[in-house]
Write a protein that holds these residues in place. Structure first.
Motif, PDB file in Angstrom:
ATOM      1  N   VAL A  52      -8.162  -4.795   0.939  1.00 42.13           N
ATOM      2  CA  VAL A  52      -6.781  -5.223   0.745  1.00 42.13           C
ATOM      3  C   VAL A  52      -5.986  -3.997   0.316  1.00 42.13           C
ATOM      4  CG1 VAL A  52      -5.240  -6.694  -0.595  1.00 42.13           C
ATOM      5  CG2 VAL A  52      -7.472  -7.549   0.115  1.00 42.13           C
ATOM      6  N   ILE A  53      -4.852  -3.774   0.970  1.00 39.93           N
ATOM      7  CA  ILE A  53      -4.013  -2.612   0.684  1.00 39.93           C
ATOM      8  C   ILE A  53      -2.952  -2.982  -0.350  1.00 39.93           C
ATOM      9  CG2 ILE A  53      -2.395  -0.928   1.649  1.00 39.93           C
ATOM     10  CD1 ILE A  53      -5.128  -0.561   2.854  1.00 39.93           C
ATOM     11  N   TYR A  54      -2.857  -2.155  -1.365  1.00 41.19           N
ATOM     12  CA  TYR A  54      -1.792  -2.235  -2.361  1.00 41.19           C
ATOM     13  C   TYR A  54      -1.055  -0.908  -2.240  1.00 41.19           C
ATOM     14  CZ  TYR A  54      -4.660  -5.931  -4.424  1.00 41.19           C
ATOM     15  OH  TYR A  54      -5.393  -7.071  -4.632  1.00 41.19           O
ATOM     16  N   SER A  55       0.262  -0.943  -2.138  1.00 40.64           N
ATOM     17  CA  SER A  55       0.965   0.321  -1.946  1.00 40.64           C
ATOM     18  C   SER A  55       2.322   0.316  -2.632  1.00 40.64           C
ATOM     19  CB  SER A  55       1.133   0.639  -0.462  1.00 40.64           C
ATOM     20  OG  SER A  55       1.882  -0.354   0.181  1.00 40.64           O
ATOM     21  N   ASP A  56       2.741   1.521  -2.971  1.00 39.81           N
ATOM     22  CA  ASP A  56       4.047   1.747  -3.573  1.00 39.81           C
ATOM     23  C   ASP A  56       4.661   2.960  -2.888  1.00 39.81           C
ATOM     24  OD1 ASP A  56       4.261  -0.281  -5.665  1.00 39.81           O
ATOM     25  OD2 ASP A  56       2.527   0.725  -6.557  1.00 39.81           O
ATOM     26  N   ASN A  57       5.552   2.703  -1.966  1.00 39.66           N
ATOM     27  CA  ASN A  57       6.206   3.759  -1.201  1.00 39.66           C
ATOM     28  C   ASN A  57       7.541   4.072  -1.867  1.00 39.66           C
ATOM     29  OD1 ASN A  57       7.042   5.539   0.752  1.00 39.66           O
ATOM     30  ND2 ASN A  57       6.707   4.141   2.469  1.00 39.66           N
ATOM     31  N   GLY A  58       7.658   5.298  -2.389  1.00 39.70           N
ATOM     32  CA  GLY A  58       8.896   5.703  -3.031  1.00 39.70           C
ATOM     33  C   GLY A  58       8.901   5.474  -4.537  1.00 39.70           C
ATOM     34  N   TYR A  59       7.724   5.432  -5.146  1.00 40.99           N
ATOM     35  CA  TYR A  59       7.624   5.208  -6.590  1.00 40.99           C
ATOM     36  C   TYR A  59       6.965   6.389  -7.277  1.00 40.99           C
ATOM     37  CZ  TYR A  59       9.017   0.364  -6.077  1.00 40.99           C
ATOM     38  OH  TYR A  59       9.724  -0.777  -5.827  1.00 40.99           O
ATOM     39  N   SER A  60       7.522   6.774  -8.410  1.00 42.45           N
ATOM     40  CA  SER A  60       6.992   7.868  -9.209  1.00 42.45           C
ATOM     41  C   SER A  60       5.638   7.499  -9.803  1.00 42.45           C
ATOM     42  CB  SER A  60       7.964   8.190 -10.346  1.00 42.45           C
ATOM     43  OG  SER A  60       7.373   9.090 -11.265  1.00 42.45           O
ATOM     44  N   LEU A 116       4.816   8.830 -12.668  1.00 44.63           N
ATOM     45  CA  LEU A 116       4.955   9.163 -14.085  1.00 44.63           C
ATOM     46  C   LEU A 116       4.862   7.942 -14.995  1.00 44.63           C
ATOM     47  CD1 LEU A 116       7.709  11.916 -13.905  1.00 44.63           C
ATOM     48  CD2 LEU A 116       5.227  12.189 -14.159  1.00 44.63           C
ATOM     49  N   ASN A 117       4.881   6.748 -14.384  1.00 45.05           N
ATOM     50  CA  ASN A 117       4.657   5.522 -15.148  1.00 45.05           C
ATOM     51  C   ASN A 117       3.894   4.547 -14.264  1.00 45.05           C
ATOM     52  OD1 ASN A 117       6.513   3.628 -13.714  1.00 45.05           O
ATOM     53  ND2 ASN A 117       8.039   5.103 -14.404  1.00 45.05           N
ATOM     54  N   LEU A 118       3.495   3.433 -14.822  1.00 45.44           N
ATOM     55  CA  LEU A 118       2.716   2.438 -14.073  1.00 45.44           C
ATOM     56  C   LEU A 118       3.555   1.244 -13.654  1.00 45.44           C
ATOM     57  CD1 LEU A 118      -0.548   2.501 -16.231  1.00 45.44           C
ATOM     58  CD2 LEU A 118       0.012   3.864 -14.212  1.00 45.44           C
ATOM     59  N   ASP A 119       4.859   1.359 -13.783  1.00 50.93           N
ATOM     60  CA  ASP A 119       5.775   0.267 -13.473  1.00 50.93           C
ATOM     61  C   ASP A 119       6.126   0.293 -11.984  1.00 50.93           C
ATOM     62  OD1 ASP A 119       7.441  -1.897 -13.759  1.00 50.93           O
ATOM     63  OD2 ASP A 119       9.125  -0.725 -14.529  1.00 50.93           O
ATOM     64  N   ARG A 120       5.157  -0.161 -11.187  1.00 48.26           N
ATOM     65  CA  ARG A 120       5.313  -0.178  -9.734  1.00 48.26           C
ATOM     66  C   ARG A 120       4.807  -1.524  -9.213  1.00 48.26           C
ATOM     67  NH1 ARG A 120       2.526   4.865 -10.957  1.00 48.26           N
ATOM     68  NH2 ARG A 120       0.631   4.044 -10.053  1.00 48.26           N
ATOM     69  N   PRO A 121       5.512  -2.152  -8.289  1.00 53.18           N
ATOM     70  CA  PRO A 121       5.133  -3.505  -7.856  1.00 53.18           C
ATOM     71  C   PRO A 121       3.719  -3.600  -7.271  1.00 53.18           C
ATOM     72  CG  PRO A 121       6.995  -2.672  -6.567  1.00 53.18           C
ATOM     73  CD  PRO A 121       6.729  -1.680  -7.630  1.00 53.18           C
ATOM     74  N   GLY A 122       3.351  -2.688  -6.403  1.00 54.13           N
ATOM     75  CA  GLY A 122       2.009  -2.735  -5.818  1.00 54.13           C
ATOM     76  C   GLY A 122       0.932  -2.528  -6.864  1.00 54.13           C
ATOM     77  N   PHE A 123       1.176  -1.600  -7.767  1.00 53.32           N
ATOM     78  CA  PHE A 123       0.212  -1.318  -8.827  1.00 53.32           C
ATOM     79  C   PHE A 123       0.086  -2.504  -9.773  1.00 53.32           C
ATOM     80  CE2 PHE A 123      -1.352   0.658 -12.724  1.00 53.32           C
ATOM     81  CZ  PHE A 123      -2.443   1.346 -12.219  1.00 53.32           C
ATOM     82  N   LYS A 124       1.218  -3.135 -10.119  1.00 55.32           N
ATOM     83  CA  LYS A 124       1.184  -4.312 -10.989  1.00 55.32           C
ATOM     84  C   LYS A 124       0.373  -5.441 -10.348  1.00 55.32           C
ATOM     85  CE  LYS A 124       5.304  -3.751 -13.796  1.00 55.32           C
ATOM     86  NZ  LYS A 124       6.606  -4.334 -14.150  1.00 55.32           N
ATOM     87  N   GLN A 125       0.538  -5.617  -9.030  1.00 52.89           N
ATOM     88  CA  GLN A 125      -0.229  -6.662  -8.335  1.00 52.89           C
ATOM     89  C   GLN A 125      -1.719  -6.318  -8.337  1.00 52.89           C
ATOM     90  OE1 GLN A 125       0.920  -9.729  -7.088  1.00 52.89           O
ATOM     91  NE2 GLN A 125      -1.289 -10.015  -7.199  1.00 52.89           N
ATOM     92  N   LEU A 126      -2.031  -5.046  -8.126  1.00 55.33           N
ATOM     93  CA  LEU A 126      -3.428  -4.605  -8.179  1.00 55.33           C
ATOM     94  C   LEU A 126      -4.015  -4.919  -9.548  1.00 55.33           C
ATOM     95  CD1 LEU A 126      -5.953  -3.037  -7.219  1.00 55.33           C
ATOM     96  CD2 LEU A 126      -4.765  -0.933  -7.923  1.00 55.33           C
ATOM     97  N   GLU A 127      -3.310  -4.566 -10.610  1.00 53.96           N
ATOM     98  CA  GLU A 127      -3.817  -4.835 -11.955  1.00 53.96           C
ATOM     99  C   GLU A 127      -3.972  -6.336 -12.216  1.00 53.96           C
ATOM    100  OE1 GLU A 127      -1.273  -2.412 -14.594  1.00 53.96           O
ATOM    101  OE2 GLU A 127      -3.146  -1.306 -14.946  1.00 53.96           O
ATOM    102  N   ALA A 128      -3.044  -7.149 -11.730  1.00 56.53           N
ATOM    103  CA  ALA A 128      -3.147  -8.598 -11.897  1.00 56.53           C
ATOM    104  C   ALA A 128      -4.392  -9.125 -11.188  1.00 56.53           C
ATOM    105  CB  ALA A 128      -1.888  -9.288 -11.358  1.00 56.53           C
TER     106      ALA A 128
END
Length: 135
Positions: free
Chosen positions: A42-50, A52-64
């Motif tokens: 399953v691909i989780y991605s954040d295109n255009g996100y820094s 420098l923090n973890l506040d990214r939609p794809g990353f948040k879904q991965l962590e959930a």
């Protein structure tokens, strides 16, 4: 989605929105997974996100999904795709270790991330020291 199909996650991130770079990163990681005999990723991605923090939609879904027990392995290009902030990256890796989640960095095949982070810190310290000596 069926829980069994969410066992291996591929995480991709690029800081400046660039569909070609994102596609290339995804393709490389898909190929790696295929070469390892891993399917149903399953691909989780954040295109255009820094990073420098973890506040990214794809990353948040991965962590959930990790917290929900749906992901047991994460594949990424390297630690900088997870976080550019060394402390965040190190903390996240510790959390994954405690959760029993295997993290594979394709561009760091030895996966000794802690030593990579220590080396990165040492390199940054040396750079800062050289700059301060010039001033």
């Amino acid at each position: 989605m069926e829980q069994q199909k969410l066992r291996v996650a591929v995480y991709c991130r690029v800081a400046s929105y660039d569909q070609t770079v994102m596609w290339n990163q995804e393709e490389k990681l898909r190929q790696f997974a295929q070469e390892q005999g891993i399917d149903g990723i399953v691909i989780y991605s954040d295109n255009g996100y820094s990073g420098l923090n973890l506040d990214r939609p794809g990353f948040k879904q991965l962590e959930a999904d990790i917290r929900a027990g749906k992901v047991r392995t994460v594949i990424a290009a390297d630690i900088s795709r997870i976080a550019r902030n060394l402390f965040l990256a190190s903390d996240w890796m510790d959390e994954m270790k405690k959760a029993g989640v295997k993290v594979i960095f394709v561009n760091q095949p030895d996966n000794d991330v802690q030593s990579k982070i220590r080396q990165w810190l040492a390199d940054e310290w040396r750079k800062d020291k050289k700059v301060s000596q010039k001033n």
